[in-house]
Design a protein around this motif. Structure first.
Motif, PDB file in Angstrom:
ATOM      1  N   LEU A  58       0.776  -1.235  -0.056  1.00 40.28           N
ATOM      2  CA  LEU A  58      -0.149   0.110   0.082  1.00 40.28           C
ATOM      3  C   LEU A  58       0.574   1.366   0.064  1.00 40.28           C
ATOM      4  O   LEU A  58       0.554   2.193  -0.636  1.00 40.28           O
ATOM      5  N   GLN A  59       1.704   1.269   0.803  1.00 47.87           N
ATOM      6  CA  GLN A  59       2.720   2.367   0.900  1.00 47.87           C
ATOM      7  C   GLN A  59       3.407   2.568  -0.314  1.00 47.87           C
ATOM      8  O   GLN A  59       3.532   3.781  -0.905  1.00 47.87           O
ATOM      9  N   TYR A  61       2.322   1.877  -3.503  1.00 48.15           N
ATOM     10  CA  TYR A  61       1.441   2.545  -4.400  1.00 48.15           C
ATOM     11  C   TYR A  61       1.263   3.930  -4.079  1.00 48.15           C
ATOM     12  O   TYR A  61       1.032   4.796  -4.956  1.00 48.15           O
ATOM     13  N   GLU A  62       1.118   4.229  -2.738  1.00 49.26           N
ATOM     14  CA  GLU A  62       0.880   5.676  -2.216  1.00 49.26           C
ATOM     15  C   GLU A  62       2.286   6.467  -2.862  1.00 49.26           C
ATOM     16  O   GLU A  62       2.090   7.490  -3.320  1.00 49.26           O
ATOM     17  N   ARG A  63       3.382   5.972  -2.540  1.00 47.05           N
ATOM     18  CA  ARG A  63       4.372   6.754  -2.897  1.00 47.05           C
ATOM     19  C   ARG A  63       4.490   6.835  -4.492  1.00 47.05           C
ATOM     20  O   ARG A  63       4.953   7.978  -5.052  1.00 47.05           O
ATOM     21  N   ILE A  65       2.185   7.018  -6.497  1.00 45.30           N
ATOM     22  CA  ILE A  65       0.980   7.765  -6.954  1.00 45.30           C
ATOM     23  C   ILE A  65       1.415   9.297  -6.783  1.00 45.30           C
ATOM     24  O   ILE A  65       1.192  10.225  -7.409  1.00 45.30           O
ATOM     25  N   LEU A  66       2.013   9.710  -5.560  1.00 45.67           N
ATOM     26  CA  LEU A  66       2.725  10.833  -5.146  1.00 45.67           C
ATOM     27  C   LEU A  66       3.694  11.227  -6.046  1.00 45.67           C
ATOM     28  O   LEU A  66       3.594  12.538  -6.750  1.00 45.67           O
ATOM     29  N   LYS A 171      -4.893   3.041  -9.544  1.00 44.03           N
ATOM     30  CA  LYS A 171      -6.228   3.219  -8.712  1.00 44.03           C
ATOM     31  C   LYS A 171      -7.007   1.887  -9.074  1.00 44.03           C
ATOM     32  O   LYS A 171      -7.432   1.387  -7.979  1.00 44.03           O
TER      33      LYS A 171
END
Length: 178
Positions: A58-59, A61-63, A65-66, A171
């Motif tokens: 998850l982290q 994907y978050e990074r 996306i950022l 996403k």
């Protein structure tokens, strides 16, 4: 009483058959138990791993996306100011910024699907290509602000967002996984 060879063989066969049947049955039961136990332990290990890996994925994907949000041309041009720079200097600064952001997030590909990472790479390359093409279309003595203006006009007039497809893909993939 003496037994001839054929009688001895028959007696031996009659005593060995039940032993072989019992031994074979025990082997099969033991084998099934061992396989079931192995599958159970493998499932337990996978569950424990998912408890650890899920937050890391998850982290990642978050990074990423950022990262994509940071290199989206409109966001990038707000963050990296062209003031006081020539167009070549600004183009080099933008390329350096994208490269640094990408390098910083390179290890996240370990936790993503190959298709997702390919989308990220393509988005990065598309942003760099867009900046370079707009730079090449400028007159020779242009300022950094001219390059920024031309990139933004290109994005707005042509409705081009080189990171949008990758963001949508990530996403969608996240929703499928979780």
């Amino acid at each position: 009483m003496t037994l001839d060879t054929s009688s001895l063989l028959l007696l031996l066969a009659l005593s060995l058959i039940p032993a072989l049947l019992v031994g074979g049955g025990m082997y099969l039961l033991t084998q099934r138990y061992m396989e079931r136990d192995y599958r159970k332990r493998l499932l337990e290990i996978r569950l424990k791993n998912s408890d650890v890996i899920l937050p890391i994925r998850l982290q990642a994907y978050e990074r990423v996306i950022l990262f994509l949000e940071r290199i989206t041309p409109s966001n990038l041009l707000i963050r990296v100011s062209p003031s006081g720079m020539t167009a070549p200097e600004f183009q080099a600064q933008l390329s350096q910024e994208i490269r640094a952001e990408y390098t910083h997030n390179l290890s996240q590909q370990l936790y993503m699907s190959e298709a997702a990472w390919q989308q990220v790479k393509k988005a990065k390359e598309d942003v760099v290509t867009m900046i370079n093409q707009n730079y090449q279309a400028l007159p020779e003595n242009s300022r950094g602000t001219d390059l920024a203006k031309r990139v933004l006009e290109n994005v707005l007039h042509n409705d081009i967002d080189p990171t949008a497809q990758a963001l949508q893909f990530l996403k969608r993939e996240l929703h499928e996984i979780f």
